[in-house]
Structures are given as C-alpha cells and as structure tokens.
Design an enzyme around this catalytic site. Structure first.
Site, PDB file in Angstrom:
ATOM      1  N   ASN B  67      33.124  41.201  14.764  1.00 50.53           N
ATOM      2  CA  ASN B  67      31.822  41.790  15.612  1.00 50.53           C
ATOM      3  C   ASN B  67      31.242  40.671  16.663  1.00 50.53           C
ATOM      4  OD1 ASN B  67      29.028  42.429  14.987  1.00 50.53           O
ATOM      5  ND2 ASN B  67      29.672  41.093  13.653  1.00 50.53           N
ATOM      6  N   ALA B  68      31.210  41.749  17.623  1.00 51.20           N
ATOM      7  CA  ALA B  68      30.379  41.352  18.657  1.00 51.20           C
ATOM      8  C   ALA B  68      29.441  42.352  19.239  1.00 51.20           C
ATOM      9  CB  ALA B  68      30.916  41.002  19.508  1.00 51.20           C
ATOM     10  N   ASN B 125      16.445  36.549  11.941  1.00 51.93           N
ATOM     11  CA  ASN B 125      17.349  36.156  12.806  1.00 51.93           C
ATOM     12  C   ASN B 125      17.959  35.231  13.802  1.00 51.93           C
ATOM     13  OD1 ASN B 125      20.603  36.408  13.129  1.00 51.93           O
ATOM     14  ND2 ASN B 125      19.937  38.702  14.002  1.00 51.93           N
ATOM     15  N   CYS B 128      22.155  34.710  14.680  1.00 55.15           N
ATOM     16  CA  CYS B 128      23.298  35.809  15.278  1.00 55.15           C
ATOM     17  C   CYS B 128      23.912  35.230  16.343  1.00 55.15           C
ATOM     18  CB  CYS B 128      22.279  37.161  16.038  1.00 55.15           C
ATOM     19  SG  CYS B 128      24.372  37.989  16.573  1.00 55.15           S
ATOM     20  N   LYS B 162      16.831  33.426   8.075  1.00 49.46           N
ATOM     21  CA  LYS B 162      18.465  33.695   7.678  1.00 49.46           C
ATOM     22  C   LYS B 162      19.475  32.561   8.445  1.00 49.46           C
ATOM     23  CE  LYS B 162      22.132  37.530   8.058  1.00 49.46           C
ATOM     24  NZ  LYS B 162      22.604  39.166   7.726  1.00 49.46           N
ATOM     25  N   ASN B 189      25.129  34.396   7.121  1.00 45.92           N
ATOM     26  CA  ASN B 189      25.564  35.480   8.636  1.00 45.92           C
ATOM     27  C   ASN B 189      26.909  35.200   8.877  1.00 45.92           C
ATOM     28  OD1 ASN B 189      25.103  36.912  10.900  1.00 45.92           O
ATOM     29  ND2 ASN B 189      23.098  36.351  11.823  1.00 45.92           N
ATOM     30  N   GLY B 240      27.903  37.916   2.289  1.00 44.91           N
ATOM     31  CA  GLY B 240      28.990  37.328   2.607  1.00 44.91           C
ATOM     32  C   GLY B 240      30.003  38.111   2.009  1.00 44.91           C
ATOM     33  N   GLY B 262      26.380  44.540   2.716  1.00 48.06           N
ATOM     34  CA  GLY B 262      26.499  44.396   4.629  1.00 48.06           C
ATOM     35  C   GLY B 262      28.027  45.113   4.835  1.00 48.06           C
ATOM     36  N   THR B 263      28.757  44.599   5.833  1.00 48.13           N
ATOM     37  CA  THR B 263      30.063  44.924   5.521  1.00 48.13           C
ATOM     38  C   THR B 263      30.566  46.522   4.496  1.00 48.13           C
ATOM     39  OG1 THR B 263      30.265  42.983   6.341  1.00 48.13           O
ATOM     40  CG2 THR B 263      31.822  44.457   6.531  1.00 48.13           C
TER      41      THR B 263
END
Lengths: 259, 299
Positions: B67-68, B125, B128, B162, B189, B240, B262-263
C-alpha cells in the site's frame, strides 16, 4: 452490511468468459440497492490474498453477480460448484439515485459497456417498478460480449445494441448510438443517464450529458482492498477532494469527478 | 484471564486493531463487536489535512499486499470534531496514531490530544514508508529519541512508539524509544517494497514504492519481536501478518505482550473477535491460568 457465509445456488457460464452466480444471502438481498456491490473471498487460502468486488447484478430473495473471468480470483470463482460456500460482505457502497417522481416526467437512459451491464439490470428493474420510462443502450467490442440483452428486454421494450466491430446491432461505439437515440426521441422528458463501462466510454457519455445538461451517474470500477472505507486504497479524485470508490461510490455524479 | 497493562492502559485482552486498517472504528461497527476489542488504534492523523498519494495505491502480492496511501487524513481539527465523539462512546481504550513532518508537529499533536479525556494513549507513527522526507524518524536512533522525548514531555497519556522494520538493527531504535520514555513499542510497520507491471514497465503503485504487509512478512516480523523483546524492559506490541489466533499466539510466545491485527481486517473484517476467542481457547486447552505466563516463552 454483513459478512455472510453464502451458499452458491448456481454458477453458470452465460457467454464467452462470463458467468452468473446466485448466492444465498437473504440479508444482503433485503438491504441491497441498485449500484451497490459485494466483496467476495474467492479462495479459502491466501491466493489471491484480497477479496474481489462484484456489483450486485440482480436481487430476488438471493443475490446474483455477473462476472468475467479475468484473473486468479474470478478463475477460482468460475470453478465453484452449486452447494459450495463463499464469504460475501455486503451490501457495500453508495449506489444509483433514482429520479424523483416529481411534476416533470422523468426518463432514464441506461448505458452499459461490456461487463458494465452487471449493475444495470437491477437498476432497470427498480426504475420500471417506479413506472419510470427506461431506455437501455448496450455496447460492446463484439457480438459475444453483448450481455444481458434478453434480461433488459424483459424489463423494457426500448433496448438498443451496438458493437464496435459491427458484428451485431448498430456499428460503432455506444456513444454514437446514444447520440442517435437523443436525436430521434422526444425531449419533453427530464432525462437522467446511468452508465457503467470502461473509463473512456464513461467520459464520452458524461461529456454528451454535460452538453445537454442531463444528470449523469457513472459507476466506476477500482481495485479495492477492504471495500468498507478503511484502507483508503480506492481514492477517486473529485472536485471536492479525494472520495472513496467503495464508500462514497462506486456511483458518482459525473460532474463531481475530476477526470 | 487475558487482562494486561500497557503503560497506564488496562486492556481486557491483548488484541488491538492496527492503525490504518480499521479507519476510525465506525467503518467496522456492524462487522465487529467493538466492545470486545482490547484497544482500537485509529488511522494516523497529522496536524494538517493530507490528500495522500496518487492512484493506484494498493497492489496485491503473494500472500500480502503493498500500500502507498500516503497518510490521507483530514487533520487533527477535523478528527477531534468529527471522529472523537463516536470513538469516545465505544467503551474500549482508544489509542490515537499520530505523525508529523518534524518534532514540533509531533509535539503539538500530542499536546492537543493530551487534553482529551477519552483518549487512552498515543501511538507515534515514525515509520510510515509512504511519505516523502529525508528518511524515516524510525531509521535513526537519535531522531527517534528526540521525537519520543518531546512527546513524553507534553503528555501524560501512554506513549507507544511504532517501529519500522526497514533498518539494520531494530533493537537499537527500540532502546532509543525506551530511553526517551516510551511506555511500549509496537512492531513492525510495513516493509518497503514494490511491484512492476511488465506489460507497461511501470510500477503498480502511483508512489512507485509502498509498504508490504500480510502473512508474507510474518516470519521476519516475528523474529524482530523476539529480538527486541529480549533487549528492552518495556512491553512489545507485535504485529505483521497476523491472520488468525495461531499467528497471534506465535507473536506472544516470541515476546509480545499484546498484538495488533492489521491487514487481516481488510479480508475478514470480523477476524479480531475470532482471534480473541482463539487465544482464550488456546489458554484453556493448555491449562494456562494467566495469559502473561506465555509471553516470551519461546526462548
């Protein structure tokens, strides 16, 4: 919106590489509106990793999707059998707005390009239920990519077809067919245009609508991860900043978009 | 059985949802019983609104995704006005992820959030990979120390830092965060990665590179959690590629005091609830009275 383990009621080849799948998802069927979509987990494993978005094609107690086999996800889906189960999340997104039955007589023109027909059959059904005069134009590259002609004909008498290569219906792009239809039909109606198909076609139709001050609602196709507005992966640039195809769309008013 | 404490925050279980994968919680209200979660970490906010990166922003990869997004958000003012009222009512610890272009921005964000009672903690964060700047704060131990120190001075809330896996030695960064007064570290991350469309020769992401997440990164994330947790005294929050309870337990055995999902939220929005139940079932099966007893058991 719910994540449902839905039973596959049928999964049939309906054309070249096109399939119709019926899914036992009564909750989604009850809650759905034309233009909304579902996210389906095509595989039980990790490949493909993400769900795939599919427009809700029809609703009748269960829901139907119409899809083209284009990659890993749809290939796996095409191999599913009646009685198998898949995870279906939906209904998602903001669908089409139906015209208000006000003093002016509304007329809907539905324009489908190729697999873009998928969300429009359900829309046509809902429009005619509201007694709104509905014209359908179907365009595709070639004859065997014309979808849902029979379905539309059951809903309305006015269905016109064009193919880019002239193998069926009028020869040329569906935008030309749209031009011709506008020339030959009366203009006492308040026209609202609903369109789904490739981006080039959407833009072209939107331009014609803008010239005539018709409201034009376009259904966009974007790659998505979550489908619920969390990942912000399906941003659509609009005149009022980025919107999300999965939440604010997939249906947008054409004039709001920054193409 | 599952209660734990991170800084001042008391969690009823160790399962949190990770920043950027759960929106501002409202997106999931119909799909997850939010009250059952250990904590909710919201999508990263910045001082000013950010439009984010150009499309395409996501790309599927083998057992994962890139992802961006580029920290698209409406800024802190909008967050406090539009998102906080809902978050305040949920009834679980709310942790706000923040990011700044410099120390001052982190400081201002932390100071403003410190005044809001309904907020339990702040996740910094500093990792990122999708924002354009010299490098990540989390890639430099001195900068990490300074950002954490500045935030620590201005907030009485629990501070979680993080960390980025895109470093040579993640332990030294974790130590810098600990030395500066962070209450916990969360790792990892995303991994900086890319994917190319061979037909066009172009990157599949508008930003060219993006952050890789999902089960494909899990073994590396797990190793990092194992390593960091052995070298610092503050709690490690592991993440992760956690897709199920088994994955979560691996992170706990490796040394994580809590975990973040997360994902997986994108693929199975109700997965966090299942993970909570799965951990409970594991503890019962193995006759473990306290969840704490298995933290870091794998030596």
């Amino acid at each position: 919106m719910k994540d449902i383990k839905a039973k596959i009621l049928s999964n049939k080849l309906v054309g070249r590489a096109y399939y119709k799948m019926a899914l036992g998802a009564p909750y989604i069927a009850r809650a759905a509106k034309p233009g909304q979509f579902v996210q389906i987990k095509c595989s039980d494993g990790l490949e493909p990793f993400l769900r795939r978005p599919f427009s809700i094609h029809r609703v009748n107690g269960s829901i139907e999707i119409l899809y083209e086999v284009v990659g890993k996800g749809t290939e796996i889906l095409a191999g599913k059998k009646q009685g198998d189960f898949v995870d279906v999340l939906g209904p998602l997104g903001t669908g089409f707005s139906l015209p208000l039955t006000s003093s002016l007589e509304p007329r809907a023109i539905i324009i489908a390009g190729g697999i873009g027909a998928a969300p429009l059959v359900y829309l046509a059904e809902e429009l005619t239920k509201k007694k709104i005069k509905t014209i359908v134009l179907i365009g595709a590259k070639t004859k065997d990519a014309i979808l849902c002609e029979k379905d539309f004909k059951k809903i309305t008498r006015e269905v016109y077809v064009s193919t880019d290569d002239g193998t069926y219906g009028c020869h040329g792009f569906v935008s030309r067919l749209f031009h011709n239809i506008l020339k030959t039909t009366e203009s006492r109606f308040e026209t609202i245009v609903y369109v789904c198909g490739p981006n080039g076609m959407l833009k072209c139709i939107a331009e014609i609508c803008a010239e005539r001050s018709f409201e034009c609602q376009v259904s966009l196709e974007e790659k998505m991860a979550c489908g619920t507005g969390a990942c912000l992966g399906c941003a659509v640039p609009t005149k009022s900043g980025n919107k999300l195809a999965c939440k604010d769309g997939p249906v947008f008013n054409a004039t709001s978009l920054s193409w | 059985m599952m209660k734990i404490k991170i800084g001042k925050i008391e969690l009823k279980n160790p399962v949190m949802v990770a920043s950027g994968t759960f929106g501002y919680a409202k997106e999931f209200e119909k799909l997850v019983n939010l009250k059952h979660l250990g904590a909710i970490i919201t999508k990263t906010i910045t001082l000013n609104p950010r439009q984010g990166n150009p499309m395409p922003r996501i790309c599927e990869t083998a057992s994962g995704m890139l992802n961006a997004i580029g920290l698209q958000n409406e800024g802190i003012d909008d967050f406090i006005k539009e998102k906080m009222p809902y978050l305040s009512k949920i009834g679980v610890p709310i942790i706000i992820s923040i990011s700044g272009n410099n120390i001052d921005e982190f400081f201002i964000l932390a100071r403003r959030l410190n005044k809001i009672k309904a907020i339990s903690g702040i996740e910094l964060n500093i990792s990122c990979p999708n924002i354009k700047c010299r490098g990540l704060v989390a890639q430099d131990k001195k900068e990490t120390y300074e950002v954490v120190k500045a935030v620590r001075k201005t907030t009485s809330k629990t501070v979680i830092t993080k960390l980025s896996p895109n470093v040579t030695d993640i332990t030294e960064i974790a130590k810098a965060a600990e030395d500066a007064g962070s209450d916990a570290v969360s790792l990892v991350n995303t991994f900086l990665g890319m994917a190319i469309d061979v037909e066009t020769g172009k990157s599949k992401l508008g930003n060219i590179t993006g952050g890789l997440s999902g089960p494909c990164i899990k073994p590396i994330a797990l190793r990092m959690v194992h390593e960091v947790s052995r070298n610092i005294d503050i709690p490690v929050i592991g993440m992760g590629g956690i897709m199920n309870a088994g994955d979560a337990i691996e992170f706990i055995l490796a040394g994580a005091t809590a975990i973040q999902v997360g994902t997986a939220n994108f693929i199975e929005p109700g997965v966090s609830g299942k993970i909570i139940k799965g951990i409970e079932a594991y503890l019962k099966k193995h006759k473990i009275k306290k969840f704490q007893d298995i933290i870091g058991r794998t030596t």
